[in-house]
Design a protein around this motif. Sequence first.
Motif: not given
Length: 623
Positions: A583-594
Motif C-alpha cells: 500500500a506504499i507508493f514510492s521508489v523504495r517501495a517499488g524496489h521491494m515490490k520488484q
Amino acid sequence: MSFNSDMTSDILDAIRAYIAADRTPYAIAIDGEWGVGKTYLVQNAIGDIIDDSNFLYVSLYGLSSIDGIESAIFTSASRLGEDDAGIFSGLLNTASSELTDGVRIGGLGYAVQYGLRKWKKRALDQAKKLTLCFDDIERWQGDIGVCLGYINGLAEHDGTKCILVGDLSKIPESQRTEFQRARTKTVRYVYTLAHSPTRLLSISLDIASIGSLEAKEILAKLISENTPRMIQFLEHIKCQNIRLLADAFQLCGDVAMHNLDAFHTSPTKALAFFEITLAATKLVQMKAADGLFLSSILKYDDRDALDLMKKLGYDPSQDEDNSASPIPKALLEAIFYSSEGVRVSSIINLVTGGFYRPSAFVDFFDNWKAPEPFEYYIDTFKFWYLPDDESKKVFEAVISSVFDEKSITHPGNLLRIADRLTSDIKRGVVDLDFEQAKKGLIKLIDELYDHKKMEYVVTVGERLWSDNYLYSLDILEHVRERNTRYLSERDLSMSASVWSRIKETPDEYLEILDSEENTPLFAAYIQPHDIVSALEALSNSQLFELTRWMGSRVTSARAKSAVDEEHEKALNIASFLEEKYGAIFSVRAGHMKQIARILRNRVTDFDPDYLANTIQPAGEDVR
C-alpha cells in the motif's frame, strides 16, 4: 556363411586361401563396426599377402553408380608406378587405336575395362591374380543390388578377386532386403573382425600418435598393471573402437608428456584420467553434430554433475537396458561420477578441443600423490591380485586409517570401503563379524558428520559400475540421508551469515551475494524478517542494483537449482514484502515490490497483472 575372428591373422589366412584358390566365382567380405581396424587391415596387413601391383583399394563412400565405381577403380589404378603396373601408369598417354577408339565409343568405362584386361593379362602371365578391395560398402549411396551385381560380374565372369569391407549392420534399412538377396549370390564368406580387449588396447596404443616416448611408456605400464580393470571398463562403456581408443591414448599422452611427474607419482589418478578421457571422447564423437549439447558440456564447471546428467537424459532410477536416453547411462556415469582429484571440466576441454591447453590444467595435478592404501583396497583387481601377505598389510592399513586415525573423510570413499569390507566379510576374506562391522561403520560416519569433519560433497553413493553396495545398501541410504542434512545445515548457516554480513556491511552487499549466488539464499532464515531487515539496510540505488542481480541470477544456468530449491520458502519473503509495502507508493517501495515479484515468479519480465493479483493498494484518487 559368417565367421567371427578374434585375431587379425585368422582373417589374413582366409584372404590368403581365397587368393590362392584357382577358381573363386564369388567375393568375400570383412565385417566389423566403425573403428575396429578394417581399413587399416586391408591397406596395411594385406600387403604381406598381395603384391601392391596386384591390389587396388577403392572406397565406395558416396558412390551411387557403376560409372562411379569404374572411375574410382581407374583413379586408384592410375596412381600405380611404372615399376608396379606400367600398363596403367601409361594408360592415359597410350596411342593404342584400340583404346582410343574404344574410349570414344564406350567412354571411361571402356578404358577401365581395357586397363583391367591388360593388367589381368600381365598378372596371369606372372601367375598372379587381380584383387580389388571395395571399402565402405555401407556408405554406398545408390541401389545396393546394382553395386553387388557389378562386383559379382567381376568375380564370377572375369575371375577377379573381390574383397568387400564395411559395417554390414549399418546398411540402410531401405536397402536391407535387396542387400540380403544380392549378397546370397555375390558374397560367399563374411569374416567379422573383432579383437580381444587386450589386443584392442595394445593395437590402439601402438597406432596412437604420442610425441613423447616416456609418456607412451607410462601409458603402456598403465595397461600392463591394470589390464583386467581396463578390460572391464571397455566392456562397461561398450567400446571396441580402435580409432576412438587411439584418440584417447593420444590425448592422454599429450597431457602426460607435459606432466610426467604427476603421472609417475599417481598411477591411480592417471588410470582414472584415462578412463574419463576415453568415455568423454566416445560421448563427444557420438554427439559431434549437436552444437547445443557441446555448448552445454563446455559450460560444465565441476559442480552440479547430477543436474547436467539429467539434462542430458540421465535417469538414475532406470536400468541401462530400459533407458530412453540417447546417451548410455554408463557413459555419463563414467565421466561425471569421476574419481576425486580428476577435474572433469579440464578433460572435456581437452577432448572437445583436441589438444592440450596448459591454461585448462592450472592446479589440476596439485592433489595427485602416491596411492593411499584404501585406493588399492577398493580397486577389486589390484587388491585381489595381491599375494596374501601384501593384501593383509593393505587391509590393516585401511582399517587403521578408517577407525583409528579417522583420516578418510570423503563420504564416497567411505562408502566404497564399506562396500568392499562387507563383501569381503561375506566372501570369507576377512574374519570380522558382519553386523558389528556395519554398526562400527555407521557409528564412525555419524561421528564425522556430527563433528563436522566429513568433507562437503554434493552427490554421494552413486550406483557406479564398480560399486554394487550389495551388502551395504543400508549404509548407503544412511549416508545419503546424513549428507543431505549436512549440506542443508551448512547452506543454512552460510546463507544466514550472508544476510547478517549484508546488514552489517551494506556497501559490500554485491560482493557478498556473488560469492553465494549458487546457494539457496532466500531460504536461509528462521523468520522472513531476518532477510527483510537486511534488505531494508540497503539504499535505493543498492536495491535497484540488487533487483538487476536477482534478474541475472534467475536466468543463470548455474544458479537454477538453487533458485528452484529456495522457491517455496522464498514465497514467504515475497508475501512479507507485499504485505508491508503493497500500500506504499514510492521508489523504495517499488524496489521491494520488484524483489517480491522476482521471488514469486522467478522471471524478470514485466507482469501487468502482478499488482492487481497480489497487492491490494489503498488507492488514492488522483485529481
